[in-house]
Design a protein around this motif. Structure first.
Motif, PDB file in Angstrom:
ATOM      1  N   VAL A   1     -14.200   2.480  -1.915  1.00 48.31           N
ATOM      2  CA  VAL A   1     -12.831   2.741  -1.454  1.00 48.31           C
ATOM      3  C   VAL A   1     -11.996   1.475  -1.596  1.00 48.31           C
ATOM      4  N   PRO A   2     -10.670   1.633  -1.711  1.00 51.12           N
ATOM      5  CA  PRO A   2      -9.802   0.448  -1.770  1.00 51.12           C
ATOM      6  C   PRO A   2      -9.887  -0.352  -0.471  1.00 51.12           C
ATOM      7  N   VAL A   3      -9.987  -1.656  -0.588  1.00 52.09           N
ATOM      8  CA  VAL A   3     -10.118  -2.531   0.581  1.00 52.09           C
ATOM      9  C   VAL A   3      -9.215  -3.747   0.410  1.00 52.09           C
ATOM     10  N   VAL A   4      -8.556  -4.133   1.499  1.00 53.23           N
ATOM     11  CA  VAL A   4      -7.816  -5.392   1.555  1.00 53.23           C
ATOM     12  C   VAL A   4      -8.404  -6.202   2.701  1.00 53.23           C
ATOM     13  N   VAL A   5      -8.699  -7.451   2.443  1.00 55.01           N
ATOM     14  CA  VAL A   5      -9.306  -8.334   3.445  1.00 55.01           C
ATOM     15  C   VAL A   5      -8.279  -9.355   3.923  1.00 55.01           C
ATOM     16  N   MET A   6      -8.225  -9.544   5.253  1.00 49.57           N
ATOM     17  CA  MET A   6      -7.346 -10.548   5.848  1.00 49.57           C
ATOM     18  C   MET A   6      -8.187 -11.489   6.710  1.00 49.57           C
ATOM     19  N   ASP A   7      -7.775 -12.755   6.769  1.00 49.68           N
ATOM     20  CA  ASP A   7      -8.349 -13.690   7.746  1.00 49.68           C
ATOM     21  C   ASP A   7      -9.865 -13.791   7.616  1.00 49.68           C
ATOM     22  N   TRP A   8     -10.357 -13.893   6.401  1.00 52.70           N
ATOM     23  CA  TRP A   8     -11.796 -13.936   6.173  1.00 52.70           C
ATOM     24  C   TRP A   8     -12.074 -14.991   5.113  1.00 52.70           C
TER      25      TRP A   8
ATOM     26  N   LYS B   1      -7.081  -9.919  -1.265  1.00 49.08           N
ATOM     27  CA  LYS B   1      -7.176 -10.750  -0.072  1.00 49.08           C
ATOM     28  C   LYS B   1      -5.781 -11.261   0.322  1.00 49.08           C
ATOM     29  N   ILE B   2      -5.490 -11.158   1.612  1.00 45.40           N
ATOM     30  CA  ILE B   2      -4.239 -11.684   2.158  1.00 45.40           C
ATOM     31  C   ILE B   2      -4.617 -12.787   3.133  1.00 45.40           C
TER      32      ILE B   2
ATOM     33  N   ALA C   1      -0.358  -4.292  -0.446  1.00 45.20           N
ATOM     34  CA  ALA C   1      -1.447  -4.486  -1.408  1.00 45.20           C
ATOM     35  C   ALA C   1      -2.361  -3.269  -1.462  1.00 45.20           C
ATOM     36  N   LEU C   2      -2.608  -2.646  -0.310  1.00 49.88           N
ATOM     37  CA  LEU C   2      -3.497  -1.483  -0.277  1.00 49.88           C
ATOM     38  C   LEU C   2      -2.839  -0.287  -0.967  1.00 49.88           C
ATOM     39  N   ILE C   3      -1.558  -0.096  -0.744  1.00 48.96           N
ATOM     40  CA  ILE C   3      -0.839   1.001  -1.409  1.00 48.96           C
ATOM     41  C   ILE C   3      -0.831   0.784  -2.917  1.00 48.96           C
TER      42      ILE C   3
ATOM     43  N   PRO D   1      -8.629  -7.827  -8.707  1.00 51.91           N
ATOM     44  CA  PRO D   1      -8.318  -8.225  -7.332  1.00 51.91           C
ATOM     45  C   PRO D   1      -7.375  -9.435  -7.300  1.00 51.91           C
ATOM     46  N   GLN D   2      -6.483  -9.436  -6.327  1.00 50.65           N
ATOM     47  CA  GLN D   2      -5.518 -10.512  -6.217  1.00 50.65           C
ATOM     48  C   GLN D   2      -5.640 -11.188  -4.854  1.00 50.65           C
ATOM     49  N   ILE D   3      -5.236 -12.459  -4.804  1.00 54.16           N
ATOM     50  CA  ILE D   3      -5.148 -13.192  -3.548  1.00 54.16           C
ATOM     51  C   ILE D   3      -3.682 -13.490  -3.283  1.00 54.16           C
TER      52      ILE D   3
END
Length: 338
Positions: free
Chosen positions: A141-148, A157-158, A304-306, A316-318
């Motif tokens: 599934v689409p995933v966006v990661v924050m603060d990791w 990643k944001i 980013a998720l949309i 993937p982008q940061i």
């Protein structure tokens, strides 16, 4: 039976606007939404159920968000940005707290998968190790990661630029004439804490200032950590003239402990925080800190998720948002101190 076209004609709007109002797929002004809903009611229009729509288009217009429970208001302020951005984009949000528990995280992800969320936003301040098997489940599934910190999961990643933020915080103290500077880091197993500490060391090295190991204390990103850190500074002898705390919560604990010992902030000790949580400017003294654009962090994650759902093929982008210094009352020129 009435159709969306009938509603559009009665409400004086386009059919697409009616669709957005009924399906909640895009933000529409309250005035227009009211006209559409009133027209639908007058025509006895019954919208298809959300379940039926989701089965037809294979979408639920729902995101899942996993966060680590913390007393730090920073998390709540970011979640507010995520929730509001979801609303304006026509998405629902399911929020789960893990309380730092890998078992709870796994159970939350399983539940959200069963509810067929369209994507995940992960905001968990930890390193990858203990969660590697869980992250494996998210590759579908689409995933966006924050603060990791760095993780192997191929996803957007944001993040804030913690290295830059730690550098700016320390440089601000140096620019105020401070040369005896201490640091309360967050838990150094966490990526953000490590990067802020590296920024502190970079600024000190750049200014050719020595780092006194007695003035570097590892905290826990909570008020208690700052409170206990001050006790450690006191125990080690003379205090520095300024301290950079790795987040506002620890800065608050530090100031409280200093006040209890008759140490005035900023007259005797300048204190610099990080995050710029909402209450920072209402403290006494108001807290000089590093501002993180929390609402923009949340919005960037949703955007980013949309985008990922719309085009899952691009790499993937940061997205890195830049910190800035918020100058207030807890830091003064070194020469102005008692």
């Amino acid at each position: 039976m009435a159709t969306m076209k009938d509603i559009a004609k009665l409400a004086g709007v386009s059919t697409s606007t009616v669709s957005h109002v009924i399906n909640k797929t895009r933000f529409v002004s309250d005035e227009i939404a009211e006209r559409v809903n009133n027209a639908a009611k007058e025509l006895n229009y019954y919208a298809p159920s959300a379940l039926a729509r989701s089965l037809k288009i294979n979408r639920t217009n729902t995101f899942g968000m996993i966060v680590t429970t913390s007393t730090n208001p920073f998390f709540g302020e970011v979640v507010k940005g995520v929730e509001r951005s979801c609303y304006h984009a026509g998405y629902n949000l399911i929020l789960c707290n893990t309380e730092g528990d890998a078992t709870r995280m796994k159970a939350s992800i399983d539940t959200m998968m069963q509810k067929r969320v369209d994507g995940f936003i992960l905001m968990c301040s930890t390193m990858e190790g203990e969660y590697s098997d869980i992250l494996e489940k998210l590759k579908s599934v689409p995933v966006v990661v924050m603060d990791w910190g760095p993780i192997s999961l191929p996803c957007d990643k944001i993040q804030d630029n913690s290295l830059r933020g730690g550098y700016l915080a320390t440089k601000h103290l140096i620019d105020k004439g401070h040369t005896a500077i201490g640091c309360i880091t967050g838990p150094l197993v966490k990526h953000q804490a490590q990067m802020r500490y590296q920024g502190f060391k970079r600024a000190m090295k750049e200014a050719s200032l020595p780092i006194n190991p007695k003035w570097v204390v590892e905290g826990d990103f909570e008020c208690e950590g700052g409170y206990q850190a001050f006790a450690a500074f006191n125990k080690n002898g003379d205090l520095p003239s300024a301290i950079f705390a790795g987040n506002d919560m620890m800065a608050m604990g530090l100031i409280n402990a200093a006040n209890e010992q008759g140490i005035s902030v900023p007259r005797d000790l300048s204190v610099m925080g990080y995050d710029d949580i909402h209450i920072a400017k209402y403290m006494t003294p108001s807290l000089t800190t590093v501002h993180q654009p929390k609402y923009r962090l949340g919005k960037a994650a949703v955007d980013a998720l949309i985008a990922r759902i719309g085009n899952g093929e691009h790499p993937p982008q940061i997205v890195e948002l830049e910190p800035t210094v918020m100058e207030r009352g807890s830091v003064i020129e070194a020469g102005e101190q008692a």
